[in-house]
Write a protein that holds these residues in place. Sequence first.
Motif, PDB file in Angstrom:
ATOM      1  N   ASP A 119       0.814  -1.213   0.000  1.00 46.06           N
ATOM      2  CA  ASP A 119       0.000   0.000   0.000  1.00 46.06           C
ATOM      3  C   ASP A 119       0.846   1.261   0.000  1.00 46.06           C
ATOM      4  OD1 ASP A 119      -2.825  -1.167   0.382  1.00 46.06           O
ATOM      5  OD2 ASP A 119      -1.714  -2.108   1.990  1.00 46.06           O
ATOM      6  N   ILE A 160       1.188   4.058  -3.014  1.00 43.42           N
ATOM      7  CA  ILE A 160       0.894   5.478  -2.783  1.00 43.42           C
ATOM      8  C   ILE A 160       2.103   6.340  -3.138  1.00 43.42           C
ATOM      9  CG2 ILE A 160       0.342   7.198  -1.016  1.00 43.42           C
ATOM     10  CD1 ILE A 160      -1.268   4.996   0.425  1.00 43.42           C
ATOM     11  N   SER A 203      -4.122   6.600  -6.236  1.00 42.90           N
ATOM     12  CA  SER A 203      -3.576   6.909  -4.912  1.00 42.90           C
ATOM     13  C   SER A 203      -4.684   6.976  -3.870  1.00 42.90           C
ATOM     14  CB  SER A 203      -2.806   8.236  -4.970  1.00 42.90           C
ATOM     15  OG  SER A 203      -2.334   8.580  -3.684  1.00 42.90           O
ATOM     16  N   SER A 204      -5.815   7.622  -4.247  1.00 38.48           N
ATOM     17  CA  SER A 204      -6.932   7.754  -3.304  1.00 38.48           C
ATOM     18  C   SER A 204      -7.521   6.398  -2.945  1.00 38.48           C
ATOM     19  CB  SER A 204      -8.009   8.656  -3.924  1.00 38.48           C
ATOM     20  OG  SER A 204      -9.136   8.732  -3.078  1.00 38.48           O
ATOM     21  N   GLN A 242      -5.236   4.628  -0.616  1.00 35.79           N
ATOM     22  CA  GLN A 242      -5.296   5.198   0.732  1.00 35.79           C
ATOM     23  C   GLN A 242      -6.548   4.728   1.472  1.00 35.79           C
ATOM     24  OE1 GLN A 242      -4.914   9.442   0.393  1.00 35.79           O
ATOM     25  NE2 GLN A 242      -2.869   9.340  -0.509  1.00 35.79           N
ATOM     26  N   LEU A 256       5.395   6.947   6.125  1.00 37.49           N
ATOM     27  CA  LEU A 256       4.287   7.905   5.992  1.00 37.49           C
ATOM     28  C   LEU A 256       4.798   9.338   6.085  1.00 37.49           C
ATOM     29  CD1 LEU A 256       1.576   6.107   8.143  1.00 37.49           C
ATOM     30  CD2 LEU A 256       1.492   6.488   5.678  1.00 37.49           C
TER      31      LEU A 256
END
Length: 442
Positions: free
Chosen positions: A56, A60, A158-159, A162, A250
Motif C-alpha cells: 500500500d 501510494i 492513490s486515493s 489510501q 508515511l
Amino acid sequence: MSDPTDHKQPRTRFTLIQKLIASYAAMLFLTTTALAFSVMGLYSLNRTAKEIAKTDLFVIDAANSLRESMLAQERFAGKYSILKSEEFKTLYDQRQAEFLATLGKIGKLDNNGLFRSIVINYDAYRKETGRIFATGGSDPLPAKKEADTVVSLIEELSSSRQKLLGKKLAEADKREADTVKLTLMLAFSGFFLAVSVAALTLHSIYTSIKKLKKGMHRIAEGDFDYDPHIPTGDEIGALAKDFSRMGKKLKELEQISLDASPLTRLPGNIAIERVLNRRLQAGEPFVVCYADLDNFKAYNDHYGYIKASEVIKLTGELIHDTVREVAGNDAFVGHVGGDDFVMVAAADLGIPICEKVIARFDDFIRNHYTAEDLNNGAIKGVDRYGVARNFPIMSISVAIVICSSEEFSSAVEIAKAAADIKDMLKKSPGSNYQFNRRRNPR
C-alpha cells in the motif's frame, strides 16, 4: 467378623503441593494459551504492517512519483512545442523512462482496471507527444487533455489505495481488540489461581498491547515520530519496529508533497514564507540573506544545462553546510528557484555567514571553468538584448535584511526589501554583500 467399614475406600484428598501444582499447571495452561492467542494476533498485525509497508505505501509513494513525472513530461513537451529545443525532448524522454519503470513496478502489485486505464491513457498521451516531437506542432492541447486524464487516474489510484489502507488499519484494530479481549479473559482466569505469576504475565502482555494500540492510533492521527518504547527481541518488539518503519514511510510521503527543490532538496517558497512569518510572529530579530549568482545565465549558455545544474546543486550544498557550521541547526536554508537561495539565522550572524559563503563560493566556482576561461577572466556570450560581450567569472551577491516585527509585517515585505538590495548589488563587480539601511548591522 471383620468390620464392614474396613471395605470402604478412603476419600482421596489433594495435598497442598498437588493443589499448587494443579494451580500452577492451570495457570501455565491458561497463560500459555493466552500468550498463544496474543502472539498469533500480534503476528497477524505484524504481517499486516509488513504488507502495508510493501504494497500500500509503495503504491501510494509510486503514484505520487507518477504524478510528478507526468507533470514534468507535460511541461517539457509544452516547452518543446514552443521553443523547438532538443534539450526538452531529452528531458521528456528521461522522465518518460522513469514513469514507465515506476508504472511497471505498480503493475506487479496492483494490476487492476484502474491501472490498465492509466496504461491505456498514457499510451494515448505518448502518441500525442510523439506527434508534437515528430512534426514540431505547436498545439499542445490534445496532449494536455490526455495528460490531465492520466493525472486524474493516478490521483484516483492513490486515493483508492489510501482508502484500502484505512480499511486494513481498521481491520487490524478489530483483530487487535479481539486479541486483547481473549488474552485478558485467559490471563484473569490464571490470575485467580496464581495471583503473583498471573499478575506479572498480565502486566507484560496488557501493557505491550496497550502501547501498540496507542501507537497505531497515534500514527493514524499523523504523529509519525511516536515511539511506543517497546524493547526489541520478540514479536511485540518486531511489530513496534514495523510501526516505526511505517511511521517513517508515511512521514516521507508527507514530505514529498512539500515544495522542496528536486535539484537541491532544499525547502522551496512555501516553506520559506512559513519560516519568515513564524519568525516575525515570534518577535525576535533575525537576519535574512538572499543569495543570487551573478552571470549564471551566461555560464548556462556557455557550458550547458547539465553543468549549470551541477553548479546550482553544489552551491546549495555549500550554502547549507556553511550556514549549519556558522549558525547551527536553528538556522534555515531554502531554495527560491534557479540560482536564488535564502538563508535565515539569528540577527548577529549575517556577516559571518555571508563572508564565509562568499569565500567558499569564490574558491569553489573556479573548479567549474576551463583553464582558458580562468586565464581570460571571462567567457564570451550574448546578453538578454542579443548583444555579444564578455561575462566575468561567476560571483555571488548576498542581500542582507535585518528583520523584526516592528519593521516588517509579512514575508512579502522582506522579499521586496531583499530584491531592492539585490538590484543595487548587481551593479558592483565580484562577490559581495550589502545590508538594508533600516538597521545598523553592527
